[in-house]
Each structure stands twice: as C-alpha cells, then as structure tokens.
Design a protein around this motif. Structure first.
Motif, PDB file in Angstrom:
ATOM      1  N   MET A  86     -10.318 -20.142  15.175  1.00 42.82           N
ATOM      2  CA  MET A  86      -9.498 -18.361  15.381  1.00 42.82           C
ATOM      3  C   MET A  86      -9.027 -18.537  14.448  1.00 42.82           C
ATOM      4  O   MET A  86      -9.450 -19.176  13.041  1.00 42.82           O
ATOM      5  CB  MET A  86      -8.174 -19.422  16.132  1.00 42.82           C
ATOM      6  N   ALA A  87      -9.059 -17.399  14.054  1.00 42.96           N
ATOM      7  CA  ALA A  87      -7.935 -16.440  12.855  1.00 42.96           C
ATOM      8  C   ALA A  87      -6.672 -15.290  13.543  1.00 42.96           C
ATOM      9  O   ALA A  87      -6.366 -15.485  14.331  1.00 42.96           O
ATOM     10  CB  ALA A  87      -9.006 -15.536  11.891  1.00 42.96           C
ATOM     11  N   SER A  88      -5.158 -15.902  12.249  1.00 39.82           N
ATOM     12  CA  SER A  88      -4.288 -14.658  12.634  1.00 39.82           C
ATOM     13  C   SER A  88      -3.826 -13.955  11.256  1.00 39.82           C
ATOM     14  O   SER A  88      -4.225 -14.499   9.736  1.00 39.82           O
ATOM     15  CB  SER A  88      -3.020 -15.541  13.558  1.00 39.82           C
ATOM     16  N   VAL A  89      -2.898 -13.472  11.301  1.00 41.12           N
ATOM     17  CA  VAL A  89      -2.402 -12.399  10.636  1.00 41.12           C
ATOM     18  C   VAL A  89      -0.657 -12.911  11.147  1.00 41.12           C
ATOM     19  O   VAL A  89       0.424 -13.271  12.007  1.00 41.12           O
ATOM     20  CB  VAL A  89      -2.674 -11.229  10.644  1.00 41.12           C
ATOM     21  N   LYS A  90       0.300 -12.740   9.547  1.00 42.14           N
ATOM     22  CA  LYS A  90       1.819 -13.545  10.042  1.00 42.14           C
ATOM     23  C   LYS A  90       2.192 -11.748   9.860  1.00 42.14           C
ATOM     24  O   LYS A  90       2.227 -11.186   9.343  1.00 42.14           O
ATOM     25  CB  LYS A  90       1.914 -13.493   9.218  1.00 42.14           C
ATOM     26  N   LEU A  91       3.462 -11.595  10.906  1.00 39.19           N
ATOM     27  CA  LEU A  91       3.824 -10.230  11.096  1.00 39.19           C
ATOM     28  C   LEU A  91       5.188 -10.390  10.100  1.00 39.19           C
ATOM     29  O   LEU A  91       6.362 -11.081  11.690  1.00 39.19           O
ATOM     30  CB  LEU A  91       3.800  -9.494  12.374  1.00 39.19           C
ATOM     31  N   ALA A  92       5.754 -10.732   9.483  1.00 40.91           N
ATOM     32  CA  ALA A  92       7.602 -10.309   9.524  1.00 40.91           C
ATOM     33  C   ALA A  92       8.178  -9.161   9.463  1.00 40.91           C
ATOM     34  O   ALA A  92       9.265  -9.440   9.686  1.00 40.91           O
ATOM     35  CB  ALA A  92       7.435 -10.613   7.418  1.00 40.91           C
TER      36      ALA A  92
END
Length: 115
Positions: A86-92
């Motif tokens: 898995m890989a992800s990005v944080k969306l504030a």
C-alpha cells in the motif's frame, strides 16, 4: 458507523468532507468499472473482488490509499509507502486533491489489476 459512502462522507467535518467528496469523484471517474462500498468502516473500491483504492478519515485529514500503491510510478513523491504494497496520500482539505495526478495513479492501479 456509516452504512454507505454518502453517510460516511456526510458525517465528516466540513474541510474533510469536501476533500473526501472531491477525492471520491476522482476515484469514481478513474475506476468506472469498480464496485465501491463500505468495508471495514470506510469506503473501498474493488475490481474483480480485489480492493484497489480507499478513503479513510482521521481527525485532521483523509487518507486516499491504493492497495498496490508502492508499484505505482509517482514522480511527484507524494505517495507515502505503507504496509504490504500500500501507499497513500493525506488530504487535509480539498486543495490537496490533485485531480490530474490522482487520475494517473488510478490509471496505473487499474492497469495493475488488469494485468
């Protein structure tokens, strides 16, 4: 606990709600053949029964994750490796949703599932 993706996103705080809604639109457009549903308490998109993408809300951000994200070419360097593949990005906020970049990631994720 939300029963539907609409309920899940609708229950988020305003800034996160917009980020999640925008990310959902990008995911739906990028994976038109995918089945989306709640799984383990958050929205997940499946192709041929296999999870491909997810949204998961935390107190200060929403994670947009890809199950095989570590196999995706990401010249932006924004995808952060997680467990397994898995890989992800944080969306504030919704400003963190890069529609063109995410569409490319989703295209690659779809191709990985189809190979």
């Amino acid at each position: 606990m939300a029963d539907t993706i609409d309920e899940y996103i609708g229950g988020l705080d305003e800034g996160l709600k917009e980020a999640a809604a925008k990310a959902r639109r990008v995911i739906d457009a990028g994976l038109p053949e995918a089945e989306s549903r709640m799984w383990h308490g958050h929205p997940v998109w499946f192709m041929d029964g296999e999870p491909v993408a997810l949204l998961k809300a935390y107190s200060k951000y929403v994670t947009f994750g890809l199950w095989k994200g570590q196999q995706i070419t990401d010249p932006s360097g924004k995808l952060e490796a997680g467990s397994r593949q898995m890989a992800s990005v944080k969306l504030a906020s919704e400003q963190y949703v890069d529609e063109q970049l995410f569409a490319d990631w989703l295209r690659q994720a779809r191709e990985l599932e189809q190979s």
